[in-house]
Design a protein around this motif. Structure first.
Motif, PDB file in Angstrom:
ATOM      1  N   ALA A  68     -26.661 -12.119 -41.204  1.00 44.18           N
ATOM      2  CA  ALA A  68     -26.357 -13.476 -41.660  1.00 44.18           C
ATOM      3  C   ALA A  68     -27.435 -13.971 -42.629  1.00 44.18           C
ATOM      4  N   GLN A  69     -28.698 -13.600 -42.364  1.00 43.18           N
ATOM      5  CA  GLN A  69     -29.774 -14.011 -43.257  1.00 43.18           C
ATOM      6  C   GLN A  69     -29.659 -13.318 -44.609  1.00 43.18           C
ATOM      7  N   ALA A  70     -29.261 -12.038 -44.603  1.00 50.97           N
ATOM      8  CA  ALA A  70     -29.048 -11.327 -45.859  1.00 50.97           C
ATOM      9  C   ALA A  70     -27.939 -11.995 -46.670  1.00 50.97           C
ATOM     10  N   ALA A  71     -26.887 -12.441 -45.989  1.00 45.96           N
ATOM     11  CA  ALA A  71     -25.790 -13.137 -46.676  1.00 45.96           C
ATOM     12  C   ALA A  71     -26.266 -14.479 -47.243  1.00 45.96           C
ATOM     13  N   TRP A  72     -27.116 -15.186 -46.492  1.00 41.55           N
ATOM     14  CA  TRP A  72     -27.674 -16.463 -46.954  1.00 41.55           C
ATOM     15  C   TRP A  72     -28.510 -16.237 -48.217  1.00 41.55           C
ATOM     16  N   LEU A  73     -29.314 -15.161 -48.219  1.00 42.55           N
ATOM     17  CA  LEU A  73     -30.114 -14.848 -49.407  1.00 42.55           C
ATOM     18  C   LEU A  73     -29.225 -14.529 -50.599  1.00 42.55           C
ATOM     19  N   ALA A  74     -28.125 -13.812 -50.360  1.00 39.34           N
ATOM     20  CA  ALA A  74     -27.205 -13.476 -51.451  1.00 39.34           C
ATOM     21  C   ALA A  74     -26.633 -14.751 -52.080  1.00 39.34           C
ATOM     22  N   ARG A  75     -26.261 -15.720 -51.239  1.00 42.26           N
ATOM     23  CA  ARG A  75     -25.718 -16.980 -51.773  1.00 42.26           C
ATOM     24  C   ARG A  75     -26.786 -17.733 -52.563  1.00 42.26           C
ATOM     25  N   ARG A  76     -28.010 -17.753 -52.029  1.00 42.63           N
ATOM     26  CA  ARG A  76     -29.090 -18.459 -52.727  1.00 42.63           C
ATOM     27  C   ARG A  76     -29.375 -17.809 -54.085  1.00 42.63           C
ATOM     28  N   CYS A  77     -29.481 -16.503 -54.124  1.00 41.08           N
ATOM     29  CA  CYS A  77     -29.791 -15.823 -55.382  1.00 41.08           C
ATOM     30  C   CYS A  77     -28.661 -16.000 -56.403  1.00 41.08           C
TER      31      CYS A  77
END
Length: 330
Positions: A68-77
């Motif tokens: 879930a954190q990796a997905a959050w980073l993808a959205r932020r980037c």
């Protein structure tokens, strides 16, 4: 230039100026992005001046929320207009987890470098990390070279590793993010007291500060780091005075000069040989250095097998050769 939409940090220019001339804005660069405060601050600082920048994230899979954190980073980037590459690691061994994770992480970075064509990777280690590393190395019995800790620039696995934030306190990076209302991820493993680094950070350093004054522990170990760096430069200068000669299948130095040198100089010469033969970034461990010293004391008869190479005394030459079939990266 790429259309980055990332927030700007007013302190970024000063941070990068203190890092020196190692950050050429005309060359592409990647940032190792965990999502924590340090790597977030570094990504924003570099995005201001680098037209081609990527974020590289390694998901260790250590906790249930990592995907879930990796997905959050993808959205932020995506929102910031910065390309993100993510690799999820397979299961890691339960013992010596930190070392295994570090090895797997750099293997993942090497793979991302091959895919992207980017060979410069910025790491977000900061001033507090450097002090903890010196303490950790001392507790492990490191000598002068080990206590130089993390260098601003080094090579590993074909990558040029850059650490632009080594002069910046962790607290300043967090203040800069809070001032712009930028949040970050907190890694639960940073509070895992089964890890020695965390015990240093959360127990040992606070205890030293309580017994002295705030910030004393960090300042103390950074002073040792600077002293070790000065000593190591002097050692390397003397080691470089012993000429290294390329051989068809390795490299060599004068046995007489090497044998007569002081032990720290001998160790530095051996590291030069290892890097010349096995590739930049290769380092002989303490076990190998002790084996070589014992072999020298017995006259250096025959040869000595190391992990990837063989050390030979032939005439007045000390020769290091790769074991059969292995090629050096030069």
């Amino acid at each position: 230039m790429a259309a980055h939409h990332a927030p700007r940090l007013p302190q970024a220019r000063r941070w990068l100026e203190q890092a020196g001339a190692t950050l050429d804005p005309h060359l592409p660069i990647a940032v190792a992005l965990s999502g924590g405060a340090d790597s977030t601050a570094l990504l924003l600082a570099l995005a201001e001046r680098h037209p081609r920048i990527e974020a590289w994230h390694v998901d260790h899979g250590w906790h249930a929320d990592s995907a879930a954190q990796a997905a959050w980073l993808a959205r932020r980037c995506r929102r910031w207009g910065i390309p993100l590459r993510t690799v999820r690691l397979c299961s890691l061994p339960p013992t010596n987890r930190e070392a295994a994770a570090r090895q797997a992480r750099y293997a993942a970075f090497a793979g991302m470098a091959a895919q992207s064509g980017i060979d410069r990777l910025a790491l977000a280690h900061q001033r507090d990390d450097q002090a903890e590393t010196v303490c950790l190395r001392l507790l492990q019995g490191a000598g002068v070279r080990g206590c130089t800790a993390m260098r601003p620039v080094r090579r590993r696995d074909g990558l040029i590793l850059l650490r632009p934030l080594l002069a910046q306190p962790a607290a300043e990076l967090r203040r800069a993010l809070r001032a712009r209302a930028i949040d970050w991820l907190e890694d639960p493993s940073n509070h895992d007291l089964t890890l020695r680094r965390n015990r240093i950070r959360h127990r040992l350093f606070p205890a030293i500060d309580r017994a002295t004054e705030p910030g004393y522990a960090t300042a103390l170990f950074l002073r040792w780091q600077r002293q070790a760096a000065r000593l190591q430069r002097a050692i390397e200068r003397q080691a470089e005075a012993i000429p290294l000669r390329r051989e068809p299948d390795g490299a060599s130095v004068s046995w007489r000069q090497w044998r007569a040198a002081a032990r720290p100089i001998r160790a530095a010469v051996l590291q030069r040989l290892a890097q010349a033969v096995c590739g930049a970034g290769v380092c002989l461990g303490r076990r190998h250095i002790r084996q070589i010293e014992a072999w020298r004391a017995e006259g250096g008869r025959g040869g000595l097998d190391l992990s990837r190479s063989r050390l030979i005394h032939a005439g007045d030459r000390l020769i290091l050769r790769l074991k059969g079939g292995m090629e050096a990266t030069r």
